[in-house]
Design a protein around this motif. Structure first.
Motif, PDB file in Angstrom:
ATOM      1  N   THR A 158      19.326  26.830  28.164  1.00  0.00           N
ATOM      2  CA  THR A 158      18.379  26.270  29.123  1.00  0.00           C
ATOM      3  C   THR A 158      18.802  26.594  30.547  1.00  0.00           C
ATOM      4  O   THR A 158      17.990  27.037  31.360  1.00  0.00           O
ATOM      5  N   ALA A 159      20.079  26.378  30.843  1.00  0.00           N
ATOM      6  CA  ALA A 159      20.560  26.634  32.200  1.00  0.00           C
ATOM      7  C   ALA A 159      20.387  28.092  32.556  1.00  0.00           C
ATOM      8  O   ALA A 159      19.938  28.431  33.659  1.00  0.00           O
ATOM      9  N   SER A 160      20.708  28.976  31.624  1.00  0.00           N
ATOM     10  CA  SER A 160      20.608  30.396  31.964  1.00  0.00           C
ATOM     11  C   SER A 160      19.143  30.794  32.101  1.00  0.00           C
ATOM     12  O   SER A 160      18.795  31.634  32.927  1.00  0.00           O
ATOM     13  N   TYR A 161      18.283  30.179  31.323  1.00  0.00           N
ATOM     14  CA  TYR A 161      16.848  30.455  31.470  1.00  0.00           C
ATOM     15  C   TYR A 161      16.371  30.036  32.855  1.00  0.00           C
ATOM     16  O   TYR A 161      15.694  30.783  33.560  1.00  0.00           O
ATOM     17  N   ILE A 162      16.775  28.815  33.271  1.00  0.00           N
ATOM     18  CA  ILE A 162      16.333  28.307  34.571  1.00  0.00           C
ATOM     19  C   ILE A 162      16.841  29.209  35.693  1.00  0.00           C
ATOM     20  O   ILE A 162      16.096  29.591  36.593  1.00  0.00           O
ATOM     21  N   ILE A 184      14.475  31.325  38.202  1.00  0.00           N
ATOM     22  CA  ILE A 184      14.492  31.141  39.649  1.00  0.00           C
ATOM     23  C   ILE A 184      14.835  32.465  40.336  1.00  0.00           C
ATOM     24  O   ILE A 184      14.251  32.828  41.353  1.00  0.00           O
ATOM     25  N   GLY A 185      15.739  33.219  39.718  1.00  0.00           N
ATOM     26  CA  GLY A 185      16.073  34.541  40.262  1.00  0.00           C
ATOM     27  C   GLY A 185      14.842  35.429  40.307  1.00  0.00           C
ATOM     28  O   GLY A 185      14.556  36.067  41.336  1.00  0.00           O
ATOM     29  N   LEU A 186      14.086  35.435  39.209  1.00  0.00           N
ATOM     30  CA  LEU A 186      12.876  36.249  39.155  1.00  0.00           C
ATOM     31  C   LEU A 186      11.884  35.793  40.225  1.00  0.00           C
ATOM     32  O   LEU A 186      11.242  36.606  40.893  1.00  0.00           O
ATOM     33  N   PHE A 187      11.803  34.473  40.423  1.00  0.00           N
ATOM     34  CA  PHE A 187      10.904  33.920  41.437  1.00  0.00           C
ATOM     35  C   PHE A 187      11.291  34.460  42.811  1.00  0.00           C
ATOM     36  O   PHE A 187      10.439  34.941  43.565  1.00  0.00           O
ATOM     37  N   LEU A 188      12.583  34.397  43.125  1.00  0.00           N
ATOM     38  CA  LEU A 188      13.026  34.844  44.445  1.00  0.00           C
ATOM     39  C   LEU A 188      12.758  36.339  44.630  1.00  0.00           C
ATOM     40  O   LEU A 188      12.265  36.763  45.670  1.00  0.00           O
ATOM     41  N   ASN A 226       3.509  29.158  39.551  1.00  0.00           N
ATOM     42  CA  ASN A 226       3.985  29.865  38.363  1.00  0.00           C
ATOM     43  C   ASN A 226       5.406  29.475  37.993  1.00  0.00           C
ATOM     44  O   ASN A 226       5.741  29.315  36.824  1.00  0.00           O
ATOM     45  N   LEU A 227       6.244  29.329  39.045  1.00  0.00           N
ATOM     46  CA  LEU A 227       7.627  28.923  38.789  1.00  0.00           C
ATOM     47  C   LEU A 227       7.657  27.543  38.137  1.00  0.00           C
ATOM     48  O   LEU A 227       8.377  27.312  37.156  1.00  0.00           O
ATOM     49  N   ILE A 228       6.835  26.635  38.683  1.00  0.00           N
ATOM     50  CA  ILE A 228       6.821  25.270  38.136  1.00  0.00           C
ATOM     51  C   ILE A 228       6.384  25.303  36.667  1.00  0.00           C
ATOM     52  O   ILE A 228       7.002  24.675  35.806  1.00  0.00           O
ATOM     53  N   ILE A 229       5.332  26.078  36.393  1.00  0.00           N
ATOM     54  CA  ILE A 229       4.859  26.169  34.998  1.00  0.00           C
ATOM     55  C   ILE A 229       5.970  26.707  34.093  1.00  0.00           C
ATOM     56  O   ILE A 229       6.265  26.152  33.038  1.00  0.00           O
ATOM     57  N   ASP A 230       6.612  27.790  34.541  1.00  0.00           N
ATOM     58  CA  ASP A 230       7.643  28.408  33.697  1.00  0.00           C
ATOM     59  C   ASP A 230       8.858  27.506  33.518  1.00  0.00           C
ATOM     60  O   ASP A 230       9.527  27.560  32.489  1.00  0.00           O
ATOM     61  N   LEU A 231       9.161  26.693  34.536  1.00  0.00           N
ATOM     62  CA  LEU A 231      10.300  25.787  34.391  1.00  0.00           C
ATOM     63  C   LEU A 231       9.955  24.601  33.494  1.00  0.00           C
ATOM     64  O   LEU A 231      10.833  23.985  32.899  1.00  0.00           O
ATOM     65  N   THR A 232       8.665  24.286  33.408  1.00  0.00           N
ATOM     66  CA  THR A 232       8.258  23.193  32.522  1.00  0.00           C
ATOM     67  C   THR A 232       8.226  23.652  31.069  1.00  0.00           C
ATOM     68  O   THR A 232       8.471  22.861  30.164  1.00  0.00           O
ATOM     69  N   LEU A 233       7.952  24.941  30.867  1.00  0.00           N
ATOM     70  CA  LEU A 233       7.776  25.447  29.502  1.00  0.00           C
ATOM     71  C   LEU A 233       8.931  25.132  28.537  1.00  0.00           C
ATOM     72  O   LEU A 233       8.679  24.662  27.431  1.00  0.00           O
ATOM     73  N   PRO A 234      10.183  25.378  28.941  1.00  0.00           N
ATOM     74  CA  PRO A 234      11.260  25.128  27.955  1.00  0.00           C
ATOM     75  C   PRO A 234      11.358  23.666  27.536  1.00  0.00           C
ATOM     76  O   PRO A 234      11.910  23.359  26.480  1.00  0.00           O
ATOM     77  N   LEU A 235      10.823  22.766  28.373  1.00  0.00           N
ATOM     78  CA  LEU A 235      10.839  21.351  27.987  1.00  0.00           C
ATOM     79  C   LEU A 235       9.927  21.120  26.798  1.00  0.00           C
ATOM     80  O   LEU A 235      10.139  20.205  26.009  1.00  0.00           O
ATOM     81  N   ILE A 236       8.866  21.948  26.686  1.00  0.00           N
ATOM     82  CA  ILE A 236       7.898  21.697  25.626  1.00  0.00           C
ATOM     83  C   ILE A 236       7.878  22.791  24.566  1.00  0.00           C
ATOM     84  O   ILE A 236       7.444  22.558  23.465  1.00  0.00           O
ATOM     85  N   ASP A 237       8.342  24.000  24.891  1.00  0.00           N
ATOM     86  CA  ASP A 237       8.335  25.063  23.897  1.00  0.00           C
ATOM     87  C   ASP A 237       9.756  25.503  23.577  1.00  0.00           C
ATOM     88  O   ASP A 237      10.433  26.090  24.405  1.00  0.00           O
ATOM     89  N   PRO A 238      10.229  25.220  22.367  1.00  0.00           N
ATOM     90  CA  PRO A 238      11.614  25.499  22.019  1.00  0.00           C
ATOM     91  C   PRO A 238      11.954  26.991  22.043  1.00  0.00           C
ATOM     92  O   PRO A 238      13.107  27.358  22.155  1.00  0.00           O
ATOM     93  N   ARG A 239      10.949  27.861  21.940  1.00  0.00           N
ATOM     94  CA  ARG A 239      11.258  29.277  21.804  1.00  0.00           C
ATOM     95  C   ARG A 239      11.541  29.946  23.136  1.00  0.00           C
ATOM     96  O   ARG A 239      12.159  30.996  23.195  1.00  0.00           O
ATOM     97  N   GLY A 282      13.406  34.324  26.976  1.00  0.00           N
ATOM     98  CA  GLY A 282      13.693  34.683  28.350  1.00  0.00           C
ATOM     99  C   GLY A 282      12.476  34.717  29.243  1.00  0.00           C
ATOM    100  O   GLY A 282      11.351  34.484  28.821  1.00  0.00           O
ATOM    101  N   ALA A 283      12.739  35.043  30.497  1.00  0.00           N
ATOM    102  CA  ALA A 283      11.716  34.882  31.518  1.00  0.00           C
ATOM    103  C   ALA A 283      10.576  35.867  31.368  1.00  0.00           C
ATOM    104  O   ALA A 283       9.431  35.558  31.622  1.00  0.00           O
ATOM    105  N   GLY A 284      10.901  37.083  30.949  1.00  0.00           N
ATOM    106  CA  GLY A 284       9.879  38.114  30.900  1.00  0.00           C
ATOM    107  C   GLY A 284       8.812  37.822  29.855  1.00  0.00           C
ATOM    108  O   GLY A 284       7.768  38.418  29.878  1.00  0.00           O
TER     109      GLY A 284
END
Lengths: 358, 286, 368
Positions: C32-36, C40-44, C347-360, C365-367
């Motif tokens: 999870t941490a590495s995904y986040i 965030i890196g991709l966002f920047l 988009n960042l907010i959506i992607d950061l919320t996703l791992p909370l609800i989608d285990p996969r 990864g981000a891509g």
């Protein structure tokens, strides 16, 4: 109770009491072009208590369709069902599964018949934890949620999994582990029958053997009958008590697995067993079976195997043979082999079957 | 060509889309002739040929507009301009998309990661404002320049289609075999991959044309298209500008709106038909 | 990831791993941490990339913006106190961040946008800063897009699930074909028809503006109702097309899920249809649709520019076109920058919320 030892030392005696009788089962599909695909067509099969019965046959012979019909799984709306699937419940009641409503059938699944499906790599929902997928089946059969939850570790242990697996998601499991979870679901309501459809096909040989051993152990511990569908005769040789050979939507031969593999009667069974390479055999070309499986919307007239059969006689192209019992003496006389205690049924004019009926 | 025949026979969507698109193309090709048929040698765009705001009648089948121009003749004159820009933009963006998608899918690794980030970026950020700004600040904006502007911002969609296909082709055993058996990249690309890409380039083209047409019409409807030419969007924009809706004379822009809707439907149906045909997994989806 | 596989291989044998390898655990981040971090890196990177692209886009626009500004200002009769034309040009160059080298301008753009939050005055209503104009218009746009997008997405999900689940019923077929029809229409054409019929013919709703101008903008019931009334048509135009598109993609997802092995198996467990629909179909269909929502946002914002223009809605889209029409490049640039930041952040907010609800998500990864 070692899983690695595949042939368990003792086999509980299978009683002769029937558990499930498939009688003249037809599963036909109306095609768009007006034709009728008779994928299963007049199949007969009896499953006894506490036995492992194997169903073998090449792809397209109707194995999967047969077991899906037993389970009442209906993937296509153009299906037409005929015949009976008589289930002898523990309380002595006999019900025809083929006549049940979808709602009634839903209650039979899991509580009476467990299912280990083909393609079990994808049989678990990717977005639910393992525990939830084990629990919801039990809950839908009337168990309380807390009781069902409490049962999960025990079920996982039974199939040889660590109980921590319950907290994982399917993508975190290996193929063999997913298969075990599915078996755990299958036995969660302690059914009388487990139907396993090619349960090990996608797995590597080691995992395959351990899974088979687990199934055998469950049979011994729980006294459950297992219907094992596989195209792989070697799997049957390792696991099953009795074998049924399917060809072109029908059961063409049944009997105890050892006598049958040692001395196949039906020419098609011969072809199948010849295809198994053995270590002891001298180097020889594996002949296989000539020709291809005919198409379900156009089965050959008479015996459906006649155009691929090297023993075909004139009547084979005309009169469909019936599945009839052969006495031990008859089997012995025909094949010069040791007699077996298992009764033998075959559907072939070579053994005179069908002549008395048609 | 037999593939095209099968496509037409098996995909009702493609057939309908193709018929619609072909009718539009034929009308556009016959543009000059059709204009002369309706209004003789008069210039369809010049004001004052007829009385203004004439309701549809036997001479002016679709009536006339505020400047006394025959609406049907205007539509005939404007149709080829809109089609040219849409198809040219579709062609240009497909070309860009094919190149980017191909390199991305074939090279993989860092190149792919970089190109994919750029592609996704252009899909995620709103690009129409950029098109609007570019169009408004480009002097003497003609069909070709406009098509180029539209293409610059619509290639990512084609690139995604192509990339996915190249990726999946690259994994096929026969390509793998060619790669490990020392066949040059060039002969793999031209001998094995490109021939299999044709349908997906066609899908990319249809999608890019729809996308470009959407943006083109959006641009012209708000009055920011080329001022030198009359296209369907500008017809609508002018009609809205002098308030046809409040006058209840919507028929002035119904014909151009209808033509454009047909263009959208024609192209979209073709692309959907092709996608379902070449990607049967989608067929159950719609 | 490889740590996970090792652990599972042990489990495969039916034994517990003796003790988790603490050393290898500590060196690695949790998935999870590495995904986040990756996200965030991709966002920047994306933010930097698109703002840079926007900067050069505006610098490469044909024409000299300063002379255009000055010309615009003089044209609009703005009085100047400058002695010479050169002094005036120099002043505006600084005002608009166009003094010095290109590199200097580039850094000054980022500093002004992200730290000062001021990109200079607008020409549109000089000397009001462009950012102020945007901040005034932004709530209207966010309201319009927010309501229309959420409504379209939710209704589309519901309809798509129902038509997919009942795909053999006649009514589902009819609804699907209707949606196919609407999905190929641009929202601005739907808007035209809505204006014609609902506003002019049947006089049900006002055709333009955001509220009744006779009212004072305040938090009164009357004013809020007027905002809703004026917002209905633009929202409706967007929603009709959005529902059709979300419905079709949801339906396709649901139909493909219905063919999955896990659905057959859920049936073989004897689960009731309601449970299969809610736990197995919906959960696997709505997760990808949340991710798709983020990807669709750019198109939504683009389309909304045209809708706002057609309905004379006082949002950022209308502001953009007003600015473009008088060649107010500074305001246009500010609008583009703000829209980019807004869309990427959502988009960042959506992607950061996703791992909370989608285990996969964590593993893929981000891509995606």
């Amino acid at each position: 109770m070692t899983d690695t030892q595949v042939q368990s030392a003792f086999r509980p005696t299978t009683s002769d009491e029937p558990l499930l009788e498939v009688k003249d089962l037809d599963v036909h599909f109306r095609l768009k072009n007006g034709g009728l695909a008779r994928v299963v067509d007049g199949a007969n099969l009896t499953i006894r208590r506490n036995e492992i019965i194997g169903i073998a046959g090449e792809s397209g012979s109707g194995k999967t369709t047969l077991v899906e019909a037993i389970l009442g799984i209906n993937r296509f709306s153009n299906r037409q069902l005929g015949g009976q699937v008589l289930y002898h419940a523990r309380n002595g009641e006999v019900m025809d599964l083929a006549a049940l409503s979808p709602h009634q059938m839903a209650r039979v699944r899991l509580s009476e018949i467990g299912y280990v499906p083909q393609g079990s790599m994808n049989s678990l929902s990717p977005t639910m934890r393992v525990a939830d997928q084990i629990v919801d089946g039990m809950v839908s059969h009337g168990m309380s949620k807390s009781k069902a939850r409490a049962k999960v570790p025990e079920l996982l242990e039974k199939v040889g999994l660590d109980k921590r697996v319950m907290r994982l998601y399917p993508h975190e499991l290996s193929g063999g582990m997913k298969q075990r979870v599915i078996i755990a679901i299958g036995i969660s309501m302690e059914p009388s029958i487990i139907i396993a459809d090619e349960p090990t096909t996608a797995l590597d040989v080691n995992v395959q053997r351990r899974i088979l051993a687990t199934l055998m152990r469950l049979r011994d511990e729980m006294g459950v009958s297992i219907i094992m569908v596989s195209h792989d005769v070697a799997v049957h040789a390792e696991l099953v008590d009795r074998l049924a050979i399917m060809y072109a939507g029908q059961v063409v031969e049944t009997g105890g697995v050892r006598p049958m593999l040692k001395a196949p009667l039906h020419p098609y069974t011969k072809g199948l067993t010849d295809a198994i390479p053995t270590i002891t055999a001298t180097r020889q070309r594996i002949d296989g079976i000539r020709g291809v499986t005919p198409s379900p919307d156009n089965w050959p007239k008479g015996c459906r195997f006649h155009n691929r059969c090297q023993y075909a006689m004139p009547q084979c192209a005309e009169i469909p043979p019936q599945l009839v019992s052969l006495s031990d003496e008859r089997v012995k006389a025909l094949n010069q082999v040791e007699t077996s205690t298992e009764d033998r049924m075959v559907s072939c004019h070579l053994y005179g079957s069908g002549a008395d009926r048609d | 060509m037999s593939i095209l025949g099968r496509l037409v026979r098996e995909s009702g969507k493609f057939k309908v889309g193709m018929v619609i698109t072909l009718i539009l193309i034929i009308l556009a090709l016959l543009s000059d002739w059709l204009v002369r048929w309706r209004i003789g040698d008069a210039d369809p765009i010049k004001a004052g040929t007829y009385a203004i705001f004439v309701d549809p009648n036997s001479e002016n089948w679709l009536g006339t507009d505020r400047y006394g121009r025959d609406v049907l003749a205007l539509v005939f004159a404007a149709l080829p301009v809109s089609l040219t820009v849409a198809f040219l933009a579709g062609l240009l963006s497909t070309a860009m998309g094919v190149i980017v998608g191909f390199v991305s899918g074939y090279k993989g690794g860092r190149t792919d990661a970089f190109l994919r980030t750029v592609t996704d970026m252009l899909i995620v950020i709103p690009t129409l404002p950029l098109v609007i700004i570019l169009a408004a600040n480009t002097r003497s904006l003609g069909s070709v320049k406009l098509a180029l502007v539209l293409a610059v911002f619509s290639w990512p969609f084609a690139a995604r289609v192509i990339r996915t296909q190249v990726m999946s082709l690259r994994e096929r055993p026969y390509i793998e075999l060619a790669r490990i058996s020392d066949v040059s990249d060039r002969s793999i690309i031209f001998g094995e991959i490109l021939p299999n890409m044709a349908p997906f380039v066609a899908i990319g083209f249809a999608q890019a044309s729809v996308g470009s047409a959407f943006a083109l019409v959006g641009l012209t409807v708000i009055g920011l298209g080329p001022s030198s030419q009359m296209d369907l969007g500008r017809l609508i924009s002018e009609a809205l500008g002098y308030g046809v809706i409040s006058m209840g004379k919507e028929w002035i822009f119904i014909a151009p709106v209808f033509c454009l809707i047909m263009l959208f439907y024609g192209l979209a149906l073709m692309s959907q038909g092709m996608e379902e045909f070449f990607n049967p997994r989608l067929r159950s989806g719609a | 990831m490889d740590v996970g596989v090792e652990k599972l291989a042990v489990l495969e044998e039916g034994r517990l791993p003796a003790s988790p390898d603490k050393h290898s655990r500590k060196r690695r981040l949790s998935p999870t941490a590495s995904y986040i971090l990756r996200r965030i890196g991709l966002f920047l990177i994306t933010l930097w990339g698109s703002l840079t692209a926007a900067f050069f886009f505006f610098r490469l626009l044909p024409g000299d913006p300063i002379r255009a500004y000055v010309g615009q200002l003089q044209q609009r009769g703005t009085t100047t106190t400058f002695e010479t034309n050169e002094a005036m040009l120099a002043y505006y160059q600084k005002e608009f961040g166009l003094d010095g080298s290109l590199l200097h301008q580039y850094f000054s753009y980022f500093r002004r946008l992200l730290i000062d939050f001021d990109l200079g005055p607008s020409v549109l209503s000089y000397p009001t800063p462009a950012i102020d104009l945007i901040m005034r218009a932004l709530p209207w746009t966010i309201g319009l897009i927010g309501v229309a997008t959420l409504l379209g997405w939710i209704l589309g999900m519901i309809l798509g699930t129902l038509t997919g689940w009942n795909r053999n019923r006649t009514w589902a077929e009819v609804v699907t074909n209707g949606a196919l029809g609407f999905s190929h229409l641009p929202a601005y054409f739907v808007a035209l028809f809505l204006i014609i019929f609902l506003s002019y013919r049947w006089k049900l709703l006002p055709p333009n503006g955001a509220f009744n101008t006779a009212l004072d903008p305040e938090w009164s019931m009357e004013f809020v109702l007027s905002v809703i009334k004026y917002g209905t048509l633009p929202v409706l135009a967007t929603v009709i097309v959005a529902v059709a598109n979300w419905m079709l993609s949801t339906r396709a997802l649901v139909v493909s899920i219905l063919g999955e092995d896990y659905l057959t198996f859920a049936g073989a467990k004897g689960l009731p249809a309601r449970r299969i629909l809610s736990a197995y179909v919906l959960r696997n269909a709505w997760l990808p649709q949340i991710a798709a929502l983020g990807m669709a946002l750019g198109g939504v914002v683009s389309g909304n520019v045209l809708i706002e223009r057609l309905f004379r809605y006082p949002g950022v889209g209308s502001l953009l076109i007003d600015a473009v029409l008088i060649k107010d490049v500074n305001t246009a640039m500010a609008i583009v920058s703000i829209l980019i930041i807004l869309v990427l952040t959502i988009n960042l907010i959506i992607d950061l919320t996703l791992p909370l609800i989608d285990p996969r998500v964590k593993l893929t990864g981000a891509g995606g």
